[in-house]
Motif scaffolding. Structure first.
Motif, PDB file in Angstrom:
ATOM      1  N   TYR A 149       0.772  -1.272   0.098  1.00 25.40           N
ATOM      2  CA  TYR A 149      -0.131   0.003  -0.055  1.00 25.40           C
ATOM      3  C   TYR A 149       1.051   1.241   0.071  1.00 25.40           C
TER       4      TYR A 149
ATOM      5  N   ARG B 228     -15.389  11.841  -4.722  1.00 27.81           N
ATOM      6  CA  ARG B 228     -14.754  12.741  -5.392  1.00 27.81           C
ATOM      7  C   ARG B 228     -15.716  13.818  -6.209  1.00 27.81           C
ATOM      8  N   SER B 252     -16.038   8.524   0.658  1.00 28.87           N
ATOM      9  CA  SER B 252     -14.964   7.711  -0.005  1.00 28.87           C
ATOM     10  C   SER B 252     -13.737   8.355   0.821  1.00 28.87           C
ATOM     11  N   ARG B 253     -12.698   7.445   0.436  1.00 31.25           N
ATOM     12  CA  ARG B 253     -11.410   7.947   0.769  1.00 31.25           C
ATOM     13  C   ARG B 253     -11.000   9.291  -0.054  1.00 31.25           C
ATOM     14  N   GLN B 266     -15.269   8.203   6.673  1.00 31.45           N
ATOM     15  CA  GLN B 266     -14.691   7.392   5.723  1.00 31.45           C
ATOM     16  C   GLN B 266     -15.353   6.081   5.929  1.00 31.45           C
ATOM     17  N   VAL B 267     -15.836   5.425   4.823  1.00 27.90           N
ATOM     18  CA  VAL B 267     -16.294   4.148   4.707  1.00 27.90           C
ATOM     19  C   VAL B 267     -15.547   3.216   3.712  1.00 27.90           C
ATOM     20  N   LEU B 269     -12.178  -0.132   3.347  1.00 27.07           N
ATOM     21  CA  LEU B 269     -11.074  -0.786   3.537  1.00 27.07           C
ATOM     22  C   LEU B 269     -10.361  -0.082   4.810  1.00 27.07           C
ATOM     23  N   THR B 270     -10.270   1.195   4.552  1.00 26.10           N
ATOM     24  CA  THR B 270      -9.199   1.732   5.588  1.00 26.10           C
ATOM     25  C   THR B 270     -10.036   2.775   6.247  1.00 26.10           C
ATOM     26  N   SER B 285     -17.267   6.204  -7.340  1.00 28.95           N
ATOM     27  CA  SER B 285     -17.361   5.289  -8.550  1.00 28.95           C
ATOM     28  C   SER B 285     -17.827   3.828  -8.270  1.00 28.95           C
ATOM     29  N   GLN B 289     -12.213  -0.917  -2.718  1.00 25.08           N
ATOM     30  CA  GLN B 289     -11.789  -0.594  -1.449  1.00 25.08           C
ATOM     31  C   GLN B 289     -12.913   0.194  -0.719  1.00 25.08           C
ATOM     32  N   HIS B 290     -13.754   0.636  -1.389  1.00 26.56           N
ATOM     33  CA  HIS B 290     -14.997   1.603  -0.955  1.00 26.56           C
ATOM     34  C   HIS B 290     -15.954   0.590  -0.626  1.00 26.56           C
ATOM     35  N   ASN B 304     -24.789   8.864  -9.868  1.00 21.21           N
ATOM     36  CA  ASN B 304     -23.539   9.104 -10.583  1.00 21.21           C
ATOM     37  C   ASN B 304     -23.866   9.588 -12.039  1.00 21.21           C
ATOM     38  N   ASP B 322     -26.306  14.197 -13.161  1.00 23.03           N
ATOM     39  CA  ASP B 322     -25.403  15.250 -12.287  1.00 23.03           C
ATOM     40  C   ASP B 322     -26.107  15.492 -11.041  1.00 23.03           C
ATOM     41  N   LEU B 323     -25.160  15.168  -9.842  1.00 18.85           N
ATOM     42  CA  LEU B 323     -25.696  15.594  -8.574  1.00 18.85           C
ATOM     43  C   LEU B 323     -25.935  16.809  -8.252  1.00 18.85           C
TER      44      LEU B 323
HETATM   45  C1  FAD Z   1      -4.858   0.581   0.507  1.00 21.07           C
HETATM   46  C2  FAD Z   1      -6.248   1.312   0.031  1.00 21.07           C
HETATM   47  C3  FAD Z   1      -7.203   1.547   0.862  1.00 21.07           C
HETATM   48  C4  FAD Z   1      -8.153   2.192   0.548  1.00 21.07           C
HETATM   49  N1  FAD Z   1      -9.284   2.456   1.360  1.00 21.07           N
HETATM   50  C5  FAD Z   1     -10.455   2.982   1.110  1.00 21.07           C
HETATM   51  C6  FAD Z   1     -11.492   3.088   1.922  1.00 21.07           C
HETATM   52  O1  FAD Z   1     -11.633   2.795   3.026  1.00 21.07           O
HETATM   53  N2  FAD Z   1     -12.417   3.883   1.596  1.00 21.07           N
HETATM   54  C7  FAD Z   1     -12.568   4.311  -0.105  1.00 21.07           C
HETATM   55  O2  FAD Z   1     -13.634   4.836  -0.162  1.00 21.07           O
HETATM   56  N3  FAD Z   1     -11.626   4.276  -0.575  1.00 21.07           N
HETATM   57  C8  FAD Z   1     -10.382   3.727  -0.329  1.00 21.07           C
HETATM   58  N4  FAD Z   1      -9.561   3.496  -1.125  1.00 21.07           N
HETATM   59  C9  FAD Z   1      -9.413   4.361  -2.338  1.00 21.07           C
HETATM   60  C10 FAD Z   1     -10.218   3.712  -3.333  1.00 21.07           C
HETATM   61  O3  FAD Z   1      -9.399   2.641  -4.330  1.00 21.07           O
HETATM   62  C11 FAD Z   1     -10.743   4.587  -4.448  1.00 21.07           C
HETATM   63  O4  FAD Z   1      -9.734   5.516  -4.835  1.00 21.07           O
HETATM   64  C12 FAD Z   1     -11.552   5.796  -3.922  1.00 21.07           C
HETATM   65  O5  FAD Z   1     -12.760   4.953  -3.242  1.00 21.07           O
HETATM   66  C13 FAD Z   1     -12.600   6.485  -4.983  1.00 21.07           C
HETATM   67  O6  FAD Z   1     -13.053   7.369  -4.537  1.00 21.07           O
HETATM   68  P1  FAD Z   1     -14.451   7.925  -5.134  1.00 21.07           P
HETATM   69  O7  FAD Z   1     -15.343   6.975  -5.727  1.00 21.07           O
HETATM   70  O8  FAD Z   1     -15.059   8.957  -4.379  1.00 21.07           O
HETATM   71  O9  FAD Z   1     -13.574   8.898  -6.448  1.00 21.07           O
HETATM   72  P2  FAD Z   1     -13.598   8.527  -7.934  1.00 21.07           P
HETATM   73  O10 FAD Z   1     -13.305   7.064  -8.295  1.00 21.07           O
HETATM   74  O11 FAD Z   1     -12.717   9.304  -8.692  1.00 21.07           O
HETATM   75  O12 FAD Z   1     -15.088   8.604  -8.419  1.00 21.07           O
HETATM   76  C14 FAD Z   1     -15.827   9.660  -8.443  1.00 21.07           C
HETATM   77  C15 FAD Z   1     -17.225   9.414  -9.143  1.00 21.07           C
HETATM   78  O13 FAD Z   1     -17.921  10.884  -9.002  1.00 21.07           O
HETATM   79  C16 FAD Z   1     -18.485  10.646 -10.418  1.00 21.07           C
HETATM   80  N5  FAD Z   1     -18.861  12.157 -10.699  1.00 21.07           N
HETATM   81  C17 FAD Z   1     -18.126  13.240 -10.999  1.00 21.07           C
HETATM   82  N6  FAD Z   1     -18.925  14.222 -10.983  1.00 21.07           N
HETATM   83  C18 FAD Z   1     -20.048  13.771 -10.707  1.00 21.07           C
HETATM   84  C19 FAD Z   1     -21.358  14.769 -10.807  1.00 21.07           C
HETATM   85  N7  FAD Z   1     -21.449  16.083 -11.065  1.00 21.07           N
HETATM   86  N8  FAD Z   1     -22.617  14.126 -10.490  1.00 21.07           N
HETATM   87  C20 FAD Z   1     -22.569  12.586 -10.336  1.00 21.07           C
HETATM   88  N9  FAD Z   1     -21.473  12.012 -10.459  1.00 21.07           N
HETATM   89  C21 FAD Z   1     -20.449  12.577 -10.425  1.00 21.07           C
HETATM   90  C22 FAD Z   1     -17.860  10.243 -11.499  1.00 21.07           C
HETATM   91  O14 FAD Z   1     -18.589   9.727 -12.515  1.00 21.07           O
HETATM   92  C23 FAD Z   1     -17.084   8.846 -10.589  1.00 21.07           C
HETATM   93  O15 FAD Z   1     -17.786   7.770 -10.763  1.00 21.07           O
HETATM   94  C24 FAD Z   1      -8.371   2.749  -0.728  1.00 21.07           C
HETATM   95  C25 FAD Z   1      -7.179   2.455  -1.707  1.00 21.07           C
HETATM   96  C26 FAD Z   1      -6.243   1.865  -1.251  1.00 21.07           C
HETATM   97  C27 FAD Z   1      -5.153   1.566  -2.255  1.00 21.07           C
END
Ligand code: FAD
Ligand code: AMP
Lengths: 271, 337
Positions: A149, B228, B252-253, B266-267, B269-270, B285, B289-290, B304, B322-323
């Protein structure tokens, strides 16, 4: 100081393809195209960035059937200098202990050939087995430290690497003596998209196929014979979700349908 | 007859043994009852005798302790040595670890040192018999290790017939923490493990940046999580929806790392593992890990703008959009109710 990096790259069945079973319940891997494990692109990116900064060489190592060679061109286009592909029918059925032993034997030989080694980089997990075992296990076989990690490699200097590691609730900053194995998470690196020129140049890069005998691998430690674990059974996960996804350019229509379905299914949103 | 043992590797913090480790002690008791085994624990650290007692209150019959000032904080290589040495001496049949960030590197490293097998991220473990179809040999009361593979699409049942111990990491949050019973007694074994000093020097932890958790999402009936895709602005909408629904805010992370919301929320793995009645994922997304942290929610709703976002594959209801357009309208509707 130029550095020597080995990056472990696993050719996997395209994660976007639906997994197919044979009649006997085993997975049919033959029909589908192999691609670079998506998680490994972060490790490749990290390796290539280090090489660009410090100079040196990045050698890819993969263990897979011979037809996996095509998938490695993508990694070569990203900047890996050459690949060693370990291919041998004796390796079939290897679990993570056997795979890590075989990969560590290849790394050891590359290490000798290069006259030194600084880093072994791998992905955090493979898209088909999802174990994350190979990094720590390769570290153990080689008797060198491993860190899983890894968010980013901040610095490599004086025989040590400064790395940022993901932990529960935050980060740990650590200094690791080299050589070491680092499993790179996808949090800080953006894998590059190779240019046409890089894709063409990759065609001329070397992919060397080694057999277990070429590496001096003990056949009793690989394949089914060398694998302590046995898969008893595999089955497809039944997704018990309702999967009612609403999409329309008219948001009000979408919401109308959404709330109506909730009502019909007797789902109340409030706590 | 020497009793056959199941050992659980117990992770600790200043506040005691981790809940997810205690869960495993509870699960191990269930397995032990089926297989006529006893349950023990391994605790590595410094000044951990209180923790050992606590683990006994939660159901361990014996605790194997490596108590060493130099092992006060977790470091992979010396911890591998400590755990592997205890296993060599105690010779358990089965050793279970939690599939946490440290468990997922420590367990395979220990397994490789002991030259035994290991299964990652089990969602269940059980005891059963197995006949090897290749040899016809029958194995009685061995560990069945059930785990998702191929990114969660396929499940596999795995056994370790001939090597000992049988080892697995098990996902946190699957089983309940056993009740505390201070009338329980058990034995504590202190092991002196020789940890070579060069092992301690190979990896140096220079700094740990960690936020402490104050919000408990575990008991929430409704969780509205943002990712994100939300940005700082979108999180205002996420909070408002949570308020209207009387639920908690999750994240999300990526959202936590961006600084839009503290780690407490945060929800994954970590982060925390949650099982609310309703989980709403907004601009998330659906990275594995989420998903491991919320997939057991009763109803999952995803919003999404990307119709191919993996979160839709595990959603009961999904809104592609779009949220920033969708959320205000939902909030308005709910307020009108
Ligand atoms: C060791 C390790 C541990 C981890 N632990 C965790 C953990 O505990 N929890 C966790 O969540 N992640 C964890 N992660 C990270 C995980 O891999 C992802 O990177 C993370 O979950 C992505 O977060 P996200 O979905 O918010 O962001 P993204 O993957 O960037 O997704 C953003 C989403 O938002 C959508 N979006 C953008 N704009 C809009 C809009 N205006 N309206 C609607 N939708 C929109 C996009 O289509 C996309 O699907 C870990 C990673 C590692 C390597
Ligand atoms: N057959 C293989 N060939 C090369 N590298 C591998 C192989 N299997 C695993 N790896 C590496 O080990 C990492 C972890 O894989 P896994 O333990 O299978 O989840 C991957 O991201 C790769 O970097």
């Amino acid at each position: 100081m130029p550095i020597s990096v080995v990056v472990l790259v696993k050719p996997v069945v395209d994660p976007k393809a639906v997994v197919k079973f044979r009649p006997d319940g085993t997975i049919d891997r033959s029909a589908v195209k192999l691609v670079v494990n998506p998680y490994d692109k972060y490790a490749i990116e990290a390796a290539v960035q280090l090489k660009e900064k410090l100079g040196g060489r990045v050698v890819g190592v993969a263990m897979a059937p011979p037809h996996a060679a095509d998938s490695l061109r993508e990694a070569l286009a990203m900047g890996v200098d050459e690949f060693i592909l370990l291919s041998d029918p004796k390796l079939a059925g290897s679990d993570t202990l056997a795979t890590s032993y075989a990969l560590s034997a290849v790394v050891r030989k590359v290490w000798q050939k290069l006259g030194g080694l600084d880093l072994v980089l791998c992905g955090i997990e493979s898209s088909d087995s999802n174990t994350g075992h190979i990094g720590p296990e390769v570290g153990e076989w080689l008797d060198i430290p491993s860190v899983s990690y890894v968010d980013s490699i901040l610095e490599v200097r004086d025989g040590a690497a400064l790395v940022k590691r993901l932990i529960e609730g935050g980060y740990a900053l650590m200094k690791v003596k080299l050589p070491a194995v680092l499993s790179v998470a996808g949090t800080s690196y953006q894998p590059r998209i190779p240019t046409l020129r890089e894709v063409l140049a990759a065609r001329r890069k070397q992919i060397t196929v080694w057999s277990t005998a070429d590496v001096g691998i003990d056949p009793s430690l690989v394949g089914l014979a060398g694998s302590p674990t046995r898969v008893v059974r595999m089955w497809r996960v039944e997704i018990k979700r309702r999967g009612k996804i609403f999409s329309d350019s008219d948001v009000d229509k979408v919401l109308e349908k959404f709330f109506e379905e909730l009502r019909r299914d007797g789902v109340s949103l409030g706590a | 007859m020497v009793s056959r043992k199941i050992l659980v590797y117990v992770e600790t913090s200043e506040s005691g043994p981790a809940d997810y480790s205690l869960e495993l002690v509870g699960k191990a008791r269930e397995l032990a009852a089926k297989a006529d085994m006893s349950v023990g624990a391994i605790v590595v650290g410094y000044g951990v005798s209180d923790i050992a007692r606590e683990v006994i209150y939660r159901g361990a019959e014996e605790v194997h302790v490596v108590d060493d000032r130099r092992l006060a904080t977790y470091s992979l290589i010396p911890y591998t040595t400590a755990v592997a040495e205890v296993i060599r001496k105690v010779e358990p049949e089965i050793v279970l670890f939690s599939a946490t960030v440290s468990g997922r590197e420590l367990a395979p490293r220990v397994a490789a040192r002991l030259r035994t097998g290991i299964t990652a991220d089990c969602t269940d473990v059980d005891i059963g018999d197995w006949v090897d179809p290749a040899t016809g040999r029958r194995y009685e009361r061995i560990l069945y290790q059930i785990r998702p593979t191929f990114g969660g699409e396929i499940m596999a049942a795995i056994v370790t017939p001939n090597h000992r111990p049988q080892m697995a990491t098990v996902r946190p949050g699957l089983f309940s923490v056993p009740p505390r019973d201070t009338s329980r007694s058990g034995r504590v074994f202190e092991w002196n493990v020789e940890v070579p000093s060069d092992e301690l020097e190979k990896v140096e932890v220079l700094e740990v940046r960690r936020e402490r958790r104050k919000v408990d999402l575990k008991s929430a009936r409704v969780i509205v999580s943002g990712g994100r895709g939300c940005g700082l602005k979108g999180f205002e909408l996420v909070r408002e929806l949570a308020k209207v629904l009387g639920g908690e805010v999750g994240a999300s992370r990526a959202a936590v790392d961006s600084g839009w919301i503290p780690y407490d929320h945060q929800v994954g793995l970590t982060g925390q593992t949650v099982k609310p009645e309703v989980y709403v994922a907004i601009g998330i997304s659906g990275a594995i890990q989420h998903v491991v942290g919320m997939k057991d929610s009763k109803i999952v709703i995803a919003i999404n703008k990307d119709p191919d976002a993996p979160i839709f594959r595990i959603a009961d209801y999904g809104i592609v959009g779009d949220l920033f357009v969708v959320l205000p309208k939902i909030i308005e509707r709910l307020k009108r109710r």
